[in-house]
Design an enzyme around this catalytic site. Structure first.
Site, PDB file in Angstrom:
ATOM      1  N   HIS A 104      -3.172  68.714  39.520  1.00 41.59           N
ATOM      2  CA  HIS A 104      -1.887  68.212  39.014  1.00 41.59           C
ATOM      3  C   HIS A 104      -1.893  67.860  37.535  1.00 41.59           C
ATOM      4  O   HIS A 104      -0.860  67.473  36.990  1.00 41.59           O
ATOM      5  CB  HIS A 104      -1.449  66.982  39.830  1.00 41.59           C
ATOM      6  CG  HIS A 104      -1.478  67.238  41.304  1.00 41.59           C
ATOM      7  ND1 HIS A 104      -2.556  66.935  42.085  1.00 41.59           N
ATOM      8  CD2 HIS A 104      -0.557  67.822  42.113  1.00 41.59           C
ATOM      9  CE1 HIS A 104      -2.312  67.299  43.338  1.00 41.59           C
ATOM     10  NE2 HIS A 104      -1.114  67.849  43.377  1.00 41.59           N
TER      11      HIS A 104
ATOM     12  N   ARG B  27       4.345  70.301  35.946  1.00 36.71           N
ATOM     13  CA  ARG B  27       5.557  69.824  36.626  1.00 36.71           C
ATOM     14  C   ARG B  27       6.429  68.957  35.712  1.00 36.71           C
ATOM     15  O   ARG B  27       7.174  68.096  36.197  1.00 36.71           O
ATOM     16  CB  ARG B  27       5.227  68.993  37.871  1.00 36.71           C
ATOM     17  CG  ARG B  27       4.632  69.804  38.980  1.00 36.71           C
ATOM     18  CD  ARG B  27       4.225  68.908  40.133  1.00 36.71           C
ATOM     19  NE  ARG B  27       3.608  69.747  41.146  1.00 36.71           N
ATOM     20  CZ  ARG B  27       4.108  69.928  42.364  1.00 36.71           C
ATOM     21  NH1 ARG B  27       5.202  69.323  42.742  1.00 36.71           N
ATOM     22  NH2 ARG B  27       3.502  70.704  43.210  1.00 36.71           N
TER      23      ARG B  27
ATOM     24  N   GLY C  77       7.392  49.734  34.928  1.00 33.83           N
ATOM     25  CA  GLY C  77       8.533  50.291  35.648  1.00 33.83           C
ATOM     26  C   GLY C  77       9.592  49.253  35.909  1.00 33.83           C
ATOM     27  O   GLY C  77       9.490  48.116  35.441  1.00 33.83           O
TER      28      GLY C  77
ATOM     29  N   GLU D 107       5.703  51.733  43.772  1.00 32.41           N
ATOM     30  CA  GLU D 107       4.445  52.362  43.349  1.00 32.41           C
ATOM     31  C   GLU D 107       3.210  51.453  43.308  1.00 32.41           C
ATOM     32  O   GLU D 107       2.084  51.935  43.476  1.00 32.41           O
ATOM     33  CB  GLU D 107       4.607  52.973  41.932  1.00 32.41           C
ATOM     34  CG  GLU D 107       5.487  54.192  41.850  1.00 32.41           C
ATOM     35  CD  GLU D 107       6.981  53.868  41.751  1.00 32.41           C
ATOM     36  OE1 GLU D 107       7.303  52.689  41.477  1.00 32.41           O
ATOM     37  OE2 GLU D 107       7.808  54.762  41.970  1.00 32.41           O
TER      38      GLU D 107
ATOM     39  N   ASP E 247      17.820  45.423  38.644  1.00 31.21           N
ATOM     40  CA  ASP E 247      18.944  45.126  39.541  1.00 31.21           C
ATOM     41  C   ASP E 247      18.520  43.985  40.453  1.00 31.21           C
ATOM     42  O   ASP E 247      17.337  43.672  40.529  1.00 31.21           O
ATOM     43  CB  ASP E 247      19.320  46.371  40.363  1.00 31.21           C
ATOM     44  CG  ASP E 247      18.145  46.925  41.148  1.00 31.21           C
ATOM     45  OD1 ASP E 247      17.329  47.658  40.550  1.00 31.21           O
ATOM     46  OD2 ASP E 247      18.009  46.593  42.324  1.00 31.21           O
TER      47      ASP E 247
END
Ligand code: HPA
Length: 237
Positions: A8, A47, A93, A186, A209
């Site tokens: 990957h 990707r 994140g 994650e 949020d």
């Protein structure tokens, strides 16, 4: 123990720094490289998962996207730890607030990461594993955020969920009763890969949020709070 490139990641051994920042979104990785790093070079684009290595205040640092969810960060963090000799992965994140005291844009440092996923089943433990952050990275992050002086933050448990659109309306309340601060998708897999490999990980999340109030961030708010989180991560890299 190089086995590169991996299925990957197309980078060569040595292309990544010892510390890799991981936002979820590949465009965020590009933005961080272009905005915060000097002499950044693209080391992966398989990707469209962009990875860059550059310099920050004289330190060599990499940034690469994780994609969304535990299977995705599980693959990238495994390959970085095992095949690219990366020692530290810092996830940056967003998360949804589960605790009433958290406001939009606050930062949560994930001391632990509960999960509803079966990621830990592979380890065949006779009980429940507690995925935790690296104490060293966590304490450095606390010092960095304190030094910034203008960022509201909390340290505590995250929930890493496999489900963004949960059919079970009671699921959130049960985790809230256990004092979990915020939900993302994650950190638990990242912490488990780090534990299994004897390496270090930390998830730094900005509240985007609130599951308590239903409030969401505007894109401008997301951008400025995102920068706070990147600065904390780069300071401790
Ligand atoms: N759920 C899961 N992940 C998230 C959320 C959420 O509400 N907000 C940001 N990441």
């Amino acid at each position: 123990m190089s086995q590169t490139p991996t299925p990957h990641i197309a980078a060569k051994a040595g292309d990544f720094a010892k510390t890799v920042l991981m936002p979820g979104d590949p465009l965020r990785a590009k933005y961080i490289a272009e905005t915060f790093l000097e002499d950044a070079t693209l080391v992966n684009n398989v990707r469209g998962v962009q990875g860059y290595t550059g310099m920050y205040k004289g330190k060599r640092v990499s940034v690469m996207a994780s994609g969304m969810g535990m299977p995705s960060i599980g693959i990238y963090s495994y390959e970085l730890f095992h095949f690219y000799d990366v020692d530290n992965i810092i996830r940056i994140g967003t998360a949804g607030a589960m605790h009433a005291d958290l406001k939009i844009r606050d930062v949560v440092l994930g001391m632990g990461a509960c999960t509803d996923s079966r990621f830990a089943a592979q380890y065949q433990l006779s009980g429940t594993f507690a995925p935790i952050a690296s104490f060293e990275l966590l304490s450095k992050a606390v010092a960095a955020v304190e030094a910034m002086g203008n960022v509201d933050y909390k340290v505590g448990n995250l929930l890493s969920s496999d489900v963004f659109y949960n059919d079970n309306a009671q699921a959130t309340a049960a985790w809230q009763k256990m004092g979990v601060l915020a939900v993302e998708m994650e950190a638990a897999a990242l912490y488990m890969n780090a534990a299994r490999c004897g390496k270090n990980a930390l998830a730094i999340c900005t509240i985007s949020d609130s599951l308590v109030t239903g409030e969401v961030t505007t894109s401008e708010e997301r951008q400025s709070s995102f920068s706070d989180m990147v600065k904390i991560a780069l300071e401790i890299a």
